[in-house]
Design a protein around this motif. Structure first.
Motif, PDB file in Angstrom:
ATOM      1  N   SER A 164       7.643  11.036  11.039  1.00 52.34           N
ATOM      2  CA  SER A 164       6.637  11.929  10.451  1.00 52.34           C
ATOM      3  C   SER A 164       5.586  11.154   9.670  1.00 52.34           C
ATOM      4  CB  SER A 164       7.314  12.947   9.522  1.00 52.34           C
ATOM      5  OG  SER A 164       8.003  12.276   8.467  1.00 52.34           O
ATOM      6  N   ASP A 165       5.885   9.906   9.335  1.00 53.06           N
ATOM      7  CA  ASP A 165       4.912   9.080   8.619  1.00 53.06           C
ATOM      8  C   ASP A 165       3.760   8.716   9.543  1.00 53.06           C
ATOM      9  OD1 ASP A 165       6.776   9.199   6.656  1.00 53.06           O
ATOM     10  OD2 ASP A 165       6.840   7.044   6.273  1.00 53.06           O
ATOM     11  N   GLY A 166       2.575   8.646   8.976  1.00 54.00           N
ATOM     12  CA  GLY A 166       1.469   8.062   9.701  1.00 54.00           C
ATOM     13  C   GLY A 166       1.675   6.554   9.790  1.00 54.00           C
ATOM     14  N   PHE A 167       1.251   5.943  10.930  1.00 53.59           N
ATOM     15  CA  PHE A 167       1.461   4.503  11.111  1.00 53.59           C
ATOM     16  C   PHE A 167       0.310   3.940  11.932  1.00 53.59           C
ATOM     17  CE2 PHE A 167       2.908   1.012  13.828  1.00 53.59           C
ATOM     18  CZ  PHE A 167       3.338   0.105  12.879  1.00 53.59           C
ATOM     19  N   PHE A 168      -0.195   2.781  11.478  1.00 52.87           N
ATOM     20  CA  PHE A 168      -1.177   2.065  12.292  1.00 52.87           C
ATOM     21  C   PHE A 168      -1.056   0.570  12.012  1.00 52.87           C
ATOM     22  CE2 PHE A 168      -3.540   3.769   8.572  1.00 52.87           C
ATOM     23  CZ  PHE A 168      -3.967   2.607   7.970  1.00 52.87           C
ATOM     24  N   ILE A 169      -1.620  -0.213  12.960  1.00 53.13           N
ATOM     25  CA  ILE A 169      -1.597  -1.672  12.839  1.00 53.13           C
ATOM     26  C   ILE A 169      -3.039  -2.166  12.780  1.00 53.13           C
ATOM     27  CG2 ILE A 169      -0.953  -3.839  13.965  1.00 53.13           C
ATOM     28  CD1 ILE A 169       1.380  -2.369  15.254  1.00 53.13           C
ATOM     29  N   LEU A 170      -3.275  -3.092  11.857  1.00 55.74           N
ATOM     30  CA  LEU A 170      -4.594  -3.701  11.705  1.00 55.74           C
ATOM     31  C   LEU A 170      -4.479  -5.190  12.018  1.00 55.74           C
ATOM     32  CD1 LEU A 170      -5.650  -2.026   8.306  1.00 55.74           C
ATOM     33  CD2 LEU A 170      -6.064  -1.200  10.629  1.00 55.74           C
ATOM     34  N   LYS A 171      -5.360  -5.698  12.867  1.00 56.93           N
ATOM     35  CA  LYS A 171      -5.306  -7.093  13.297  1.00 56.93           C
ATOM     36  C   LYS A 171      -6.564  -7.848  12.845  1.00 56.93           C
ATOM     37  CE  LYS A 171      -1.443  -7.413  15.764  1.00 56.93           C
ATOM     38  NZ  LYS A 171      -0.395  -8.412  15.519  1.00 56.93           N
ATOM     39  N   ASP A 172      -6.348  -9.137  12.617  1.00 53.82           N
ATOM     40  CA  ASP A 172      -7.429 -10.074  12.309  1.00 53.82           C
ATOM     41  C   ASP A 172      -8.079  -9.753  10.959  1.00 53.82           C
ATOM     42  OD1 ASP A 172      -6.940 -11.252  14.769  1.00 53.82           O
ATOM     43  OD2 ASP A 172      -8.397  -9.954  15.792  1.00 53.82           O
ATOM     44  N   GLU A 173      -8.989 -10.631  10.593  1.00 57.93           N
ATOM     45  CA  GLU A 173      -9.656 -10.503   9.307  1.00 57.93           C
ATOM     46  C   GLU A 173     -10.507  -9.240   9.221  1.00 57.93           C
ATOM     47  OE1 GLU A 173     -11.834 -13.983   8.383  1.00 57.93           O
ATOM     48  OE2 GLU A 173     -10.070 -15.254   8.125  1.00 57.93           O
ATOM     49  N   ASP A 174     -10.974  -8.770  10.362  1.00 54.28           N
ATOM     50  CA  ASP A 174     -11.784  -7.549  10.359  1.00 54.28           C
ATOM     51  C   ASP A 174     -10.936  -6.286  10.247  1.00 54.28           C
ATOM     52  OD1 ASP A 174     -14.114  -9.011  10.565  1.00 54.28           O
ATOM     53  OD2 ASP A 174     -14.109  -8.960  12.765  1.00 54.28           O
ATOM     54  N   LEU A 175      -9.626  -6.466  10.247  1.00 48.86           N
ATOM     55  CA  LEU A 175      -8.690  -5.335  10.139  1.00 48.86           C
ATOM     56  C   LEU A 175      -8.979  -4.288  11.213  1.00 48.86           C
ATOM     57  CD1 LEU A 175      -8.560  -4.877   6.235  1.00 48.86           C
ATOM     58  CD2 LEU A 175      -7.057  -6.234   7.703  1.00 48.86           C
ATOM     59  N   ILE A 176      -8.892  -4.750  12.449  1.00 45.32           N
ATOM     60  CA  ILE A 176      -9.186  -3.893  13.595  1.00 45.32           C
ATOM     61  C   ILE A 176      -7.959  -3.046  13.928  1.00 45.32           C
ATOM     62  CG2 ILE A 176      -9.752  -3.891  16.053  1.00 45.32           C
ATOM     63  CD1 ILE A 176     -11.338  -6.455  15.540  1.00 45.32           C
ATOM     64  N   LEU A 177      -8.179  -1.778  14.168  1.00 50.27           N
ATOM     65  CA  LEU A 177      -7.095  -0.857  14.514  1.00 50.27           C
ATOM     66  C   LEU A 177      -6.618  -1.132  15.937  1.00 50.27           C
ATOM     67  CD1 LEU A 177      -8.526   2.377  12.908  1.00 50.27           C
ATOM     68  CD2 LEU A 177      -6.179   1.598  12.574  1.00 50.27           C
ATOM     69  N   THR A 178      -5.344  -1.527  16.067  1.00 46.09           N
ATOM     70  CA  THR A 178      -4.783  -1.782  17.391  1.00 46.09           C
ATOM     71  C   THR A 178      -3.703  -0.777  17.759  1.00 46.09           C
ATOM     72  OG1 THR A 178      -3.150  -3.314  16.472  1.00 46.09           O
ATOM     73  CG2 THR A 178      -5.271  -4.253  17.180  1.00 46.09           C
ATOM     74  N   TYR A 179      -3.241  -0.035  16.798  1.00 46.89           N
ATOM     75  CA  TYR A 179      -2.258   1.014  17.095  1.00 46.89           C
ATOM     76  C   TYR A 179      -2.456   2.132  16.077  1.00 46.89           C
ATOM     77  CZ  TYR A 179       1.923   3.448  18.496  1.00 46.89           C
ATOM     78  OH  TYR A 179       2.768   4.419  18.970  1.00 46.89           O
ATOM     79  N   PHE A 180      -2.292   3.385  16.538  1.00 45.57           N
ATOM     80  CA  PHE A 180      -2.555   4.560  15.692  1.00 45.57           C
ATOM     81  C   PHE A 180      -1.660   5.671  16.198  1.00 45.57           C
ATOM     82  CE2 PHE A 180      -5.366   7.947  13.951  1.00 45.57           C
ATOM     83  CZ  PHE A 180      -5.679   7.381  12.712  1.00 45.57           C
ATOM     84  N   ASN A 181      -0.553   5.947  15.487  1.00 49.36           N
ATOM     85  CA  ASN A 181       0.429   6.888  16.044  1.00 49.36           C
ATOM     86  C   ASN A 181      -0.032   8.344  15.906  1.00 49.36           C
ATOM     87  OD1 ASN A 181       0.976   7.526  13.375  1.00 49.36           O
ATOM     88  ND2 ASN A 181       3.194   7.345  13.576  1.00 49.36           N
ATOM     89  N   SER A 182       0.733   9.231  16.524  1.00 49.50           N
ATOM     90  CA  SER A 182       0.346  10.646  16.583  1.00 49.50           C
ATOM     91  C   SER A 182       0.380  11.290  15.199  1.00 49.50           C
ATOM     92  CB  SER A 182       1.267  11.408  17.533  1.00 49.50           C
ATOM     93  OG  SER A 182       2.627  11.266  17.151  1.00 49.50           O
ATOM     94  N   SER A 183       1.312  10.848  14.344  1.00 43.75           N
ATOM     95  CA  SER A 183       1.357  11.404  12.986  1.00 43.75           C
ATOM     96  C   SER A 183       0.110  11.022  12.203  1.00 43.75           C
ATOM     97  CB  SER A 183       2.611  10.924  12.243  1.00 43.75           C
ATOM     98  OG  SER A 183       3.775  11.494  12.793  1.00 43.75           O
TER      99      SER A 183
END
Length: 675
Positions: free
Chosen positions: A131-150
């Protein structure tokens, strides 16, 4: 050993038309376990995994038709019947159908790839299922590479719209916020962090609990909405504070009656600290004023799931008792069973005291009305008596004995008139001259006079403030109030070994706290006058009667019971208050409170003694009274003094007479109660 045997990979020549390997190097033994002879003696499709055979045939045919080089990955059966992944790369078939190819064992790579795929599936299954929101940020620019349904649901954005973007481009409203500071910190330091904040734009604005973890070349972020939790916590906090700060005592017990919680008001009310009563039974407050049947009914009521309401008298830690109103209710658990009880108590000590003061005030008002009516009738009778005595003395000038008797009767009449005056003062129906005057100098002058009038064995102390304390009142009445209180104190000191009276005067600021315990007061500044003695005191059961007319604690013949009644009436007519504190055997203190007034110009309240004209010069007096006997006596007295008299029995007659003789009438004498 040939050159192809030195090469670590599997090198082979195959005839596509016949479907056999023509030759291969010794690596076939290391990779698949076959000898060269075994590998070249069977059709090559027999070495291929059944699931890969058709795909392999299709790929070879496609490459034969296109003339492209061979490049594909398939599973080959080993001699021990296991399978290995081989990556084949070869030349296009020549005119004889020959193909030259090289195979590399990629089994471990394929296994790692499969493991990774499984891991990724597990990862996706996990992060998509939470149920938690979850995302992954990559590199110095903090680019969104994953963004879950929550995360999509919580933030109101779809993954396809934000993936591949720097997070603060996807969410520009968060730039410069605590999110940017904490994300940068976790990325730079590789140290996990967490924080809670309120953020968002309606309808997605919420409280968030955020947890940030460093990962390879970036950070992962878990977050959840905590608005409902925060609201629940705030509600719980308010409820807790309400209970903690409530003016009523709150006790919570378990189902067996053992105390688990008490609030601070319980401590203030009973004197017991929380530590002293936790684990105890509320019976420690029992005073003995309630019967066993009372407690039996209480217990039967609450164990039956009903609320018990009652008045009760309980005992404090110091042994003193206090009246209270009490309510006990059961607390039910999720199954509907009683798990606890909560009891509320309100200390009714002040309420009962104020209620008693109110009843006493009503009683005094009723007595005042009764006494005022009686005093008026007595005054009328005394007026007739004294008038006839005056006429009788005039007629008995040659009879000294008769005049002496008449004078004795007249003395008794004046004493009766004085008592009537005190009754009228109690009833607040006498005439007073209310003027502003400085109270402090007046009290000081009165104390000087008292020094010479009280017995020599009594010490008279004083503690008078320096402020003038302007009050609006009748100086004569206030003087009499102080005399009555001091005389009352002198009588109380008859058997005292070191008799002492102390008179104090101060300015008192009356605030809400004072008013809570003193009914009827208004906020403001009062002159507080007190008269204290160390005499016999007054029994507690008699203090409520002290200001009633004709009530006295003195011996027969030593008091009329009107002195304190006059004090009460005078103080009330000045919009003031009178109270008494007394302990039997230790003395008493009477408190007088008079409201102060602001006055820069104080009228001179001194009165000049005028000459009394005993004989008239034929002036005409209009005498008005509603009682015939008073009219007759008054007319005769006034005529004997040389006046001409007109009489009227009511207001209308008086008005008519005045209209008929406006120039003749010099003086009007009118009884104030005459209609």
């Amino acid at each position: 050993m040939s050159t192809i045997d030195i090469f670590p990979g599997l090198i082979a020549t195959a005839n596509i038309e016949t479907g056999y390997f023509i030759e291969c190097n010794e690596a076939v033994t290391d990779i698949l376990g076959y000898s060269v002879e075994e590998f070249t003696s069977k059709p090559l499709v027999e070495f291929i995994h059944p699931d890969d055979r058709q795909r392999t045939i299709d790929e070879i045919n496609r490459q034969l038709q296109s003339g492209l080089t061979i490049c594909f990955q398939i599973r080959y059966q080993c001699k021990d019947n296991s399978y290995k992944w081989l990556s084949w790369q070869g030349t296009a078939a020549d005119e004889d159908g020959k193909v030259y190819a090289v195979a590399t064992d990629i089994t471990e790579f394929k296994q790692a790839e499969a493991d990774l795929e499984v891991s990724e599936k597990k990862f996706r299954s996990t992060v998509e299922g939470i149920s938690d929101g979850f995302f992954i940020l990559k590199d110095e620019d903090l680019i969104l590479t994953y963004f879950n349904s929550s995360a999509e649901e919580i933030l109101g954005r779809e993954a396809k719209d934000v993936l591949g973007k720097p997070i603060f481009d996807a969410f520009p409203e968060a730039k410069g916020s605590i999110f940017e500071k904490q994300y940068r910190r976790a990325f730079d330091t590789k140290v996990a962090t967490s924080f809670e904040t309120y953020f968002g734009i309606a309808p997605y604005a919420n409280w968030f609990d955020v947890r940030v973890h460093p990962v390879d070349d970036g950070i992962s972020v878990f977050f959840q909405r905590t608005t409902e939790r925060k609201q629940a916590e705030e509600k719980t906090r308010k409820l807790s504070q309400a209970v903690e700060q409530a003016g009523e005592s709150v006790i919570i017990t378990d189902a067996e009656g053992s105390i688990e919680y008490v609030n601070p008001s319980f401590t203030r009310m009973t004197g017991y600290s929380a530590e002293e009563v936790l684990g105890e039974n509320p019976r420690i407050l029992k005073s003995g004023n309630q019967s066993d049947e009372y407690y039996k009914e209480l217990w039967n009521t609450i164990t039956d799931g009903r609320v018990f309401n009652s008045s009760i008298i309980d005992r404090r830690k110091d042994g003193s008792q206090y009246p209270a109103t009490m309510s006990i209710a059961p607390i039910l658990n999720d199954e509907g069973s009683i798990s606890h009880y909560v009891a509320l108590q309100q200390d009714m000590t002040d309420h009962d005291m104020l209620e008693e003061q109110f009843r006493q005030s009503q009683k005094m008002e009723a007595l005042g009305t009764l006494v005022g009516g009686i005093a008026h009738d007595f005054n009328n009778m005394l007026a007739g008596i004294t008038g006839n005595l005056y006429l009788a003395k005039q007629s008995s000038e040659g009879n000294p004995k008769a005049i002496e008797k008449l004078r004795n009767i007249e003395g008794f009449s004046y004493r009766a008139a004085d008592m009537i005056q005190q009754l009228l003062t109690f009833a607040r129906k006498d005439r007073v001259s209310m003027k502003p005057f400085p109270f402090t100098p007046f009290i000081k002058e009165t104390i000087k006079l008292l020094h010479s009038s009280i017995p020599e064995n009594i010490t008279l102390g004083e503690d008078v403030c320096a402020d003038e304390l302007i009050v609006k009142g009748d100086a004569t009445q206030i003087h009499q109030v102080l005399l009555n209180l001091v005389n009352n104190a002198c009588d109380a000191l008859e058997w005292s070994t070191e008799p002492r009276i102390t008179i104090r005067l101060e300015a008192l600021q009356v605030d809400e706290t004072f008013i809570e315990k003193h009914m009827g007061f208004a906020t403001g500044v009062y002159a507080h006058l007190s008269v204290q003695d160390n005499g016999c005191g007054v029994p507690e059961n008699r203090t409520s009667h002290l200001f009633e007319p004709f009530f006295t604690t003195k011996e027969v013949g030593k008091g009329t019971g009107l002195g304190l009644a006059m004090v009460f009436g005078s103080v009330k007519s000045h919009h003031g208050f009178v109270e008494v504190e007394s302990v039997e055997g230790e003395g008493a203190t009477f408190h007088i409170y008079l409201p102060l007034v602001d006055s820069e110009k104080i009228a001179d309240s001194s009165k000049q003694d005028g000459e009394v004209t005993e004989k008239g010069q034929g002036e005409t007096i209009l005498f008005v009274d509603d009682q015939e006997g008073i009219i007759d006596t008054g007319k005769e007295v006034l005529e004997s003094m040389g006046y001409q008299v007109m009489t009227a029995s009511n207001g209308q007659q008086a008005v008519d007479l005045f209209k008929e003789h406006p120039e003749a009438i010099d003086l009007l004498l009118w009884m104030s109660s005459c209609p």
